[in-house]
Design a protein around this motif. Structure first.
Motif, short mmCIF file in Angstrom:
data_model
loop_
_atom_site.label_atom_id
_atom_site.label_comp_id
_atom_site.label_asym_id
_atom_site.label_seq_id
_atom_site.Cartn_x
_atom_site.Cartn_y
_atom_site.Cartn_z
N ILE A 17 0.86 -1.20 0.00
CA ILE A 17 0.00 0.00 0.00
C ILE A 17 0.89 1.25 0.00
O ILE A 17 0.65 2.21 -0.73
N MET A 18 1.95 1.20 0.82
CA MET A 18 2.89 2.33 0.86
C MET A 18 3.52 2.55 -0.52
O MET A 18 3.60 3.69 -1.01
N ILE A 22 3.41 5.94 -2.83
CA ILE A 22 4.67 6.61 -3.18
C ILE A 22 4.75 6.74 -4.71
O ILE A 22 5.12 7.79 -5.25
N LYS A 23 4.33 5.69 -5.38
CA LYS A 23 4.30 5.72 -6.86
C LYS A 23 3.39 6.85 -7.33
O LYS A 23 3.74 7.63 -8.22
N ALA A 86 15.47 6.13 -1.62
CA ALA A 86 14.47 6.30 -0.56
C ALA A 86 14.15 4.92 0.01
O ALA A 86 14.13 3.93 -0.72
N LEU A 87 13.91 4.87 1.33
CA LEU A 87 13.58 3.61 1.99
C LEU A 87 12.22 3.74 2.66
O LEU A 87 11.88 4.79 3.21
N PHE A 88 11.46 2.66 2.66
CA PHE A 88 10.17 2.67 3.36
C PHE A 88 9.77 1.24 3.73
O PHE A 88 10.28 0.28 3.18
N GLY A 89 8.85 1.15 4.69
CA GLY A 89 8.35 -0.16 5.06
C GLY A 89 7.44 -0.10 6.26
O GLY A 89 7.42 0.86 7.03
N CYS A 132 2.51 8.90 2.65
CA CYS A 132 3.28 8.17 1.64
C CYS A 132 3.26 8.92 0.30
O CYS A 132 4.28 9.03 -0.39
N LEU A 133 2.09 9.45 -0.03
CA LEU A 133 1.95 10.23 -1.26
C LEU A 133 2.89 11.44 -1.23
O LEU A 133 3.62 11.71 -2.20
#
Ligand SMILES: Cc1cc2nc3c(=O)[nH]c(=O)nc-3n(C[C@H](O)[C@H](O)[C@H](O)COP(=O)(O)O)c2cc1C
Length: 142
Positions: A17-18, A22-23, A86-89, A132-133
């Motif tokens: 979902i994140m 982000i996309k 960029a990192l996310f989770g 996230c957006l």
């Protein structure tokens, strides 16, 4: 059009979902964005991009997912010099320790780390989806 890639692993869909949001943020900012699950990504193809977002939840004991994501990241991390990363989770019961270790790892590669990694507890709420957006939009400007 400028291009970015998102490479992620998600077991129960939270990190996915994140990645989706982000996309969306990158695309709203004019980036053509390729989104790949790690099993379908090749190191060579990902390295064609200068802007790369990696997503992986906290697994193991504050670790990256070990079957697919860790081996991929281990291979690519030696080749990230000068890339914008960029990192996310998503995470569960921890305090984000896996992300701190991951940030440090990226800092040691010679890559340019964007902000701090974006971490969200469990399933993103509507507000968290918006964050996230916005993260994606800021990464586009970076
Ligand atoms: C095998 C396993 C290990 C996990 N280890 C941790 C952990 O060390 N720390 C933590 O905060 N959450 C941990 N979690 C929780 C996940 O990070 C959390 O459920 C996350 O939302 C999963 O993201 P996903 O839906 O993208 O797979 C673990 C979950 C599983 C299934």
């Amino acid at each position: 059009m400028e291009k970015a890639v998102i490479v992620y692993w998600s077991g129960t869909g939270n990190t996915e979902i994140m990645a989706d949001k982000i996309k969306e943020g990158l695309e709203e900012s004019g980036y053509e964005t390729n989104m790949l699950q790690v099993y379908e990504a090749s190191v060579e193809a990902v390295l064609e991009y200068d802007k790369i977002a990696f997503g992986c939840p906290s697994m193991g004991i504050e670790e990256l997912e070990e079957e697919e994501f860790e081996p991929f990241f281990e291979e690519i991390e030696t080749q990230l010099t000068d890339k914008k990363i960029a990192l996310f989770g998503s995470y569960g019961w921890g305090d984000g320790e896996w992300m701190e270790a991951w940030e440090e790892r990226v800092a040691n590669t010679g890559a340019i780390l964007f902000e701090k990694g974006l971490i969200i507890n469990s399933t993103p709420s509507t507000e968290e989806e918006d964050s996230c957006l916005e993260f994606g939009k800021r990464f586009a400007e970076f």
